[in-house]
Design an enzyme around this catalytic site. Structure first.
Site, PDB file in Angstrom:
ATOM      1  N   ASN A   1      13.047   1.853  -2.426  1.00 60.78           N
ATOM      2  CA  ASN A   1      12.691   3.047  -1.845  1.00 60.78           C
ATOM      3  C   ASN A   1      13.253   4.089  -3.072  1.00 60.78           C
ATOM      4  OD1 ASN A   1      11.488   2.284   0.296  1.00 60.78           O
ATOM      5  ND2 ASN A   1      13.010   1.830   1.057  1.00 60.78           N
TER       6      ASN A   1
ATOM      7  N   ASN B   1       0.927  -0.864 -48.969  1.00 65.23           N
ATOM      8  CA  ASN B   1      -0.641  -1.502 -48.141  1.00 65.23           C
ATOM      9  C   ASN B   1      -1.261  -0.278 -47.386  1.00 65.23           C
ATOM     10  OD1 ASN B   1       1.842  -0.813 -46.023  1.00 65.23           O
ATOM     11  ND2 ASN B   1       0.539  -2.062 -44.423  1.00 65.23           N
TER      12      ASN B   1
ATOM     13  N   GLY C   1       1.179   3.112   9.635  1.00 61.31           N
ATOM     14  CA  GLY C   1       2.964   2.427   9.572  1.00 61.31           C
ATOM     15  C   GLY C   1       2.193   0.518   9.053  1.00 61.31           C
TER      16      GLY C   1
ATOM     17  N   ALA D   1       0.683  -1.418  -0.444  1.00 63.48           N
ATOM     18  CA  ALA D   1       0.242  -0.407  -0.091  1.00 63.48           C
ATOM     19  C   ALA D   1       0.904   0.922  -0.004  1.00 63.48           C
ATOM     20  CB  ALA D   1      -1.145   0.045   1.170  1.00 63.48           C
TER      21      ALA D   1
ATOM     22  N   HIS E   1      17.249  -7.709 -49.126  1.00 62.38           N
ATOM     23  CA  HIS E   1      17.452  -6.112 -48.338  1.00 62.38           C
ATOM     24  C   HIS E   1      16.762  -5.102 -49.198  1.00 62.38           C
ATOM     25  CE1 HIS E   1      21.377  -7.083 -51.511  1.00 62.38           C
ATOM     26  NE2 HIS E   1      19.872  -6.673 -51.917  1.00 62.38           N
TER      27      HIS E   1
END
EC number: 2.7.7.23
Length: 455
Positions: free
Chosen positions: A227, A385, A78, A10, A362
């Site tokens: 962190n 295309n 906490g 969380a 190529h």
């Protein structure tokens, strides 16, 4: 014994300075939180509850396919408060619960199994995962009793001079007897300067209640949390080293492991050779005896046996056996390249099928096309295309020879065993066995240069 797990996911991760939730940052192609979930599952812990908070929907979206449940921590009060938010998940269960963080992707299933077994075998009510490091500055110290059990955890700022010399630190990962944890959570308070509920206080509560608390020391790198972006890079480097070592042990030659980037879900069969600078991502599969020369990127693609690739990009495509690709080829998604095909330099293939033994050597673009077997595309061939609104299909049969600098204007079909003259722009069907010439007749104007210069 029944085992379940709670995963703390969380946190905001402010130091990451990112709009992406911290636990969703990827390490070697997989979100950190999913690394931990997968390790838990490999340790035979099926019942996993993920604590989510801000941006909960994003975390849920990336983890729900792993059949986990969720608890919500609306306020960040906490680690102890986070576990309190999962009380509904724990109620009615008997056994043990492992508590891990979603930002520690290096934890292994082997260590999780060892923790659970150590906890159960010794009859502990709580067990802390710890590490012993040379520089423990900033970490909470683990104080042990003479019998090896945990006495208490002291935060760095609260350590006395002698306690600062202790090198065993709390890794922030635990195993608890579920009933003992629930009872301790009911006694947990936030009487501290930060006004938060700390999971480490549960250890003190258990000790006051006469419960047994143990500690299992493991390699520090497994417990490394993320962190910041710097820590993310450090963790990624360790994970990459592990992945490359696994492939080396399985019979893959990696010329320079420090400069080879392989995601965790990539499969490489034995006797393939990977040169430096290659990036293999997603669910890519490299079959036997392939050679990947330097600096290719391959994503979610299947490369069959004995393929040679040089300096190319291949995305969500299949490459048949004994085919060569590159240098500097670009195979775009949904392309299927057959066996013994030559895809040469500066060739782009998009959403097309190329038949066996065809050569596109190529400077060619093929898009939205079906190409048969044993065809030859001359230098500079373009499949046209797109008409500005829609993409159209081109069909090229077997044994077709296309001269240099030809354009195939889609939709169009070139039938088997036909030829297209160099420089032609083909807009209509080419019949089987025909030679198509679609270019202006050459006109030579004698003495033109002399007359121009006399003006």
């Amino acid at each position: 014994m029944y085992n379940c797990a709670i995963l703390l996911a969380a946190g905001e991760g402010k130091r990451m300075k990112s709009a992406t939730p911290k636990v969703l940052h990827k390490v070697c192609g997989k979100e950190m939180v999913n690394h931990v979930i997968d390790a838990l599952r490999e340790a035979n812990i099926e019942d996993v509850n993920v604590i989510v908070g801000k941006k909960a929907k994003e975390v849920q979206l990336k983890t729900e396919s792993r059949s986990v449940s969720f608890s919500f921590q609306e306020q960040q009060l906490g680690t102890g408060h986070a576990v309190k938010c999962a009380k509904e998940f724990l109620l009615g269960k008997e056994g043990n619960v492992a508590i891990f963080t979603g930002d520690a992707p290096l934890i292994t299933s082997k260590t999780i199994k060892t923790l659970m077994e150590y906890h159960e075998t010794n009859g502990f009510h709580g067990t802390i995962l710890t590490s012993i490091i040379d520089n423990p500055s900033g970490y909470g110290r683990v104080l042990r009793e003479n019998n090896g059990e945990v006495d208490k955890i002291i935060e760095h700022k609260d350590c006395l001079k002698e306690e600062l010399k202790i090198k065993e630190i709390n890794a922030g990962m635990y195993c608890f007897n579920i009933q003992a944890l629930l009872e301790a959570l009911d006694k947990l308070d936030n009487n501290n300067a930060q006004g938060e509920y700390y999971l480490t206080d549960v250890i003190e509560i258990l000790k006051k209640d006469g419960k047994k608390v143990g500690a299992l020391a493991v390699n520090f790198e497994e417990t490394m949390g993320v962190n910041s972006r710097l820590q993310l890079a450090e963790v990624e480097a360790i994970m990459r080293k592990r992945i490359n070592a696994m492939h080396l042990e399985n019979g893959v030659t990696i010329i320079d492991p420090n400069n080879t980037y392989i995601d965790c879900n990539v499969v490489i069969h034995n006797d393939s050779i990977i040169y430096p600078g290659n990036i293999l991502q997603g669910k890519t599969v490299i079959k036997e005896n392939c050679v990947l020369y330097p600096n290719s990127r391959i994503v979610d693609s299947i490369i069959e046996k004995s393929v040679v690739i040089q300096n190319s990009v291949i995305l969500q495509s299949n490459i048949g056996e004994n085919t060569t690709v590159g240098p500097f080829a670009y195979i775009r998604p949904d392309s299927n390249i057959g066996s013994a095909v030559r895809i040469g330099d500066f060739v782009e293939i998009k959403k097309s099928t190329i038949g066996n033994n065809t050569k596109v050597s190529h400077l060619t673009y093929i898009g939205d096309a079906e190409v048969g077997e044993r065809c030859n595309f001359g230098c500079g061939t373009v499949v046209v295309n797109y008409d500005g609104k829609e993409k159209h299909k081109t069909i090229v049969g077997d044994d077709v020879f296309i001269g240099c600098n030809a354009n195939l204007v889609s939709p169009v079909e070139v039938k088997d065993n036909s030829y297209i003259a160099a420089g032609s722009t083909i807009t209509d069907e080419v019949p089987r066995g025909a030679l198509a010439i679609a270019r202006s007749k050459q006109i030579n104007k004698e003495d033109w240069v002399k007359k121009k210069d006399e003006k």
